[in-house]
Enzyme design. Structure first.
Site, PDB file in Angstrom:
ATOM      1  N   HIS A 342       0.825  -1.218   0.000  1.00  0.00           N
ATOM      2  CA  HIS A 342       0.000   0.000   0.000  1.00  0.00           C
ATOM      3  C   HIS A 342       0.859   1.269   0.000  1.00  0.00           C
ATOM      4  CE1 HIS A 342       0.817   0.920   4.249  1.00  0.00           C
ATOM      5  NE2 HIS A 342       0.577  -0.354   4.541  1.00  0.00           N
ATOM      6  N   CYS A 360       3.481  -4.442   6.812  1.00  0.00           N
ATOM      7  CA  CYS A 360       3.075  -4.302   5.418  1.00  0.00           C
ATOM      8  C   CYS A 360       4.260  -3.872   4.551  1.00  0.00           C
ATOM      9  CB  CYS A 360       1.951  -3.282   5.284  1.00  0.00           C
ATOM     10  SG  CYS A 360       0.368  -3.831   5.976  1.00  0.00           S
TER      11      CYS A 360
END
Length: 414
Positions: A342, A360
């Site tokens: 992301h 992440c």
């Protein structure tokens, strides 16, 4: 074409595929001495052909997994159909019952389960030695399911997916170990061109959801067409709980897009068809919250996802230095445990330099948008260089981290 064993699902037209549960004996009433008590003798106009049907006529409590058997003496069977009369008692569209004749055309036996709570009509055409034909009709009703189970298939609706996506069926409630072989025998994969593969049973360690997935031995080849046929209506899953619908769908394999995340060099190299199309600067999980190693598969993507430290068990107090509650842009999910690729503009100064996330894979806004726009369900993201373990095979579609032998060992059929 190759054929391999394998809701909200769909009723299927009749096809001859093997699928059956262990049969429950069908008792009868009013049977003559020496006759199968679960059979009903047919009254025919020709003395030479005598038809019997099991379950017995007018039975109201037939187990959905019980076999339908038709026999004839003094002749041969010309045709047998077993069709539902209207909807099931719970409103589901029932399935037709398929079967096969023996070589002598003296017996016909069903080869699949029946929809619970359904009235069925058996129509038989028999022929005696003189060529005279007679038609016999018998009806019975399957027992309604006191408890039901549901299944969600992936992918659906003629999707075009990446080379890493398995065929997956997620169950609302776990299937008992003793019932998994019957479920697996009801599942069939057809591919063009031929592709070897196998079913395997998994439980997601984050959600607890049980799945049975069909994974090819190697990544799919672009252009492959895959068809799932799941003859599940009437299959028991344990504890008196039944599946009620069949599933049939076809999907196609698109671009071979595989991205390689080197967490030591802080780069994500994106390839398509084996050719590198772009290398992006990234920042992955810092030492306290390292990113998973291994092969992960794109599950879905959303333009905005609210991410909180509490949802992944990191921090619940706003006083914690690790607390966060953010609307994150261009989020591509690769595990159910919460791993995304992301946009992370707050870490722009360390992109390509160090790992600073909570697990992440982050990148700057422009690169994240580029990756998001290309990402397709089924694309692979392969990470290396982390201090964390390899992602669990049930965490998203982590089964690519198992060898062919390890994967095939997860089949209920051995």
């Amino acid at each position: 074409m190759s054929h391999f064993r394998f809701p909200r699902s769909f009723a299927l037209p009749a096809v001859l595929l093997a699928a059956a549960l262990p049969a429950t004996a069908c008792g009868g009433h009013g049977a003559a001495a020496g006759r199968d008590p679960g059979s009903a003798p047919a009254t025919t106009a020709t003395a030479g052909a005598h038809v019997t049907v099991s379950p017995a006529a007018e039975r109201k409590d037939v187990a959905p997994g019980a076999p339908v058997r038709v026999g004839v003496t003094g002749g041969t069977l010309a045709a047998v159909t077993v069709t539902p009369d209207g909807k099931a008692s719970d409103g589901v569209t029932p399935v037709e019952v398929t079967g096969a004749l023996d070589a002598a055309r003296h017996t016909w036996t069903s080869d699949r389960t029946m929809t619970p709570g359904t009235a069925y009509t058996v129509e038989v055409t028999a022929e005696d030695g003189a060529g005279h034909r007679t038609r016999t009709t018998s009806t019975f009703t399957t027992a309604a399911a006191a408890l039901v189970n549901g299944v969600t298939p992936t992918p659906l609706n003629h999707a075009v997916v990446g080379v890493g996506l398995p065929v997956s069926l997620a169950f609302d409630r776990p299937v008992a170990a003793a019932d998994r072989p019957a479920v697996e025998r009801a599942l069939h994969i057809t591919t063009s061109p031929a592709v070897p593969g196998s079913w395997g049973w998994l439980t997601d360690p984050t959600t607890g959801v049980q799945r049975v997935d069909w994974r090819p031995d190697a990544y799919w080849t672009p252009g492959t067409t895959v068809t799932l046929t799941a003859r599940l209506s009437g299959v028991g899953t344990g504890g008196g709980r039944y599946l009620r619908r069949d599933i049939h769908d076809t999907f196609r394999i698109g671009t071979a897009r595989i991205s390689y995340a080197d967490l030591r060099r802080h780069t994500l190299r994106v390839t398509e068809g084996g050719r590198t199309v772009k290398t992006l600067r990234i920042s992955a999980g810092r030492p306290e919250y390292p990113t998973w190693n291994g092969r992960m598969v794109v599950m879905d993507k959303q333009s905005t996802v609210r991410m909180t430290s509490a949802s992944v068990g990191i921090a619940t107090s706003q006083d914690s230095a690790d607390f966060y509650d953010e609307d994150v842009k261009d989020a591509v999910r690769i595990t159910t445990s919460g791993t995304f690729v992301h946009a992370a503009p707050w870490n722009a100064r360390v992109m390509g330099i160090s790992n600073a996330s909570h697990g992440c894979i982050g990148m700057d806004t422009a690169d994240a948008r580029w990756f998001f726009d290309r990402a397709t369900r089924g694309d692979l993201v392969i990470t290396s260089g982390s201090t964390r373990a390899t992602v669990d095979e049930g965490n998203g579609y982590g089964e690519w981290n198992l060898s062919i032998g390890q994967w095939r060992a997860l089949s209920a059929l051995g």
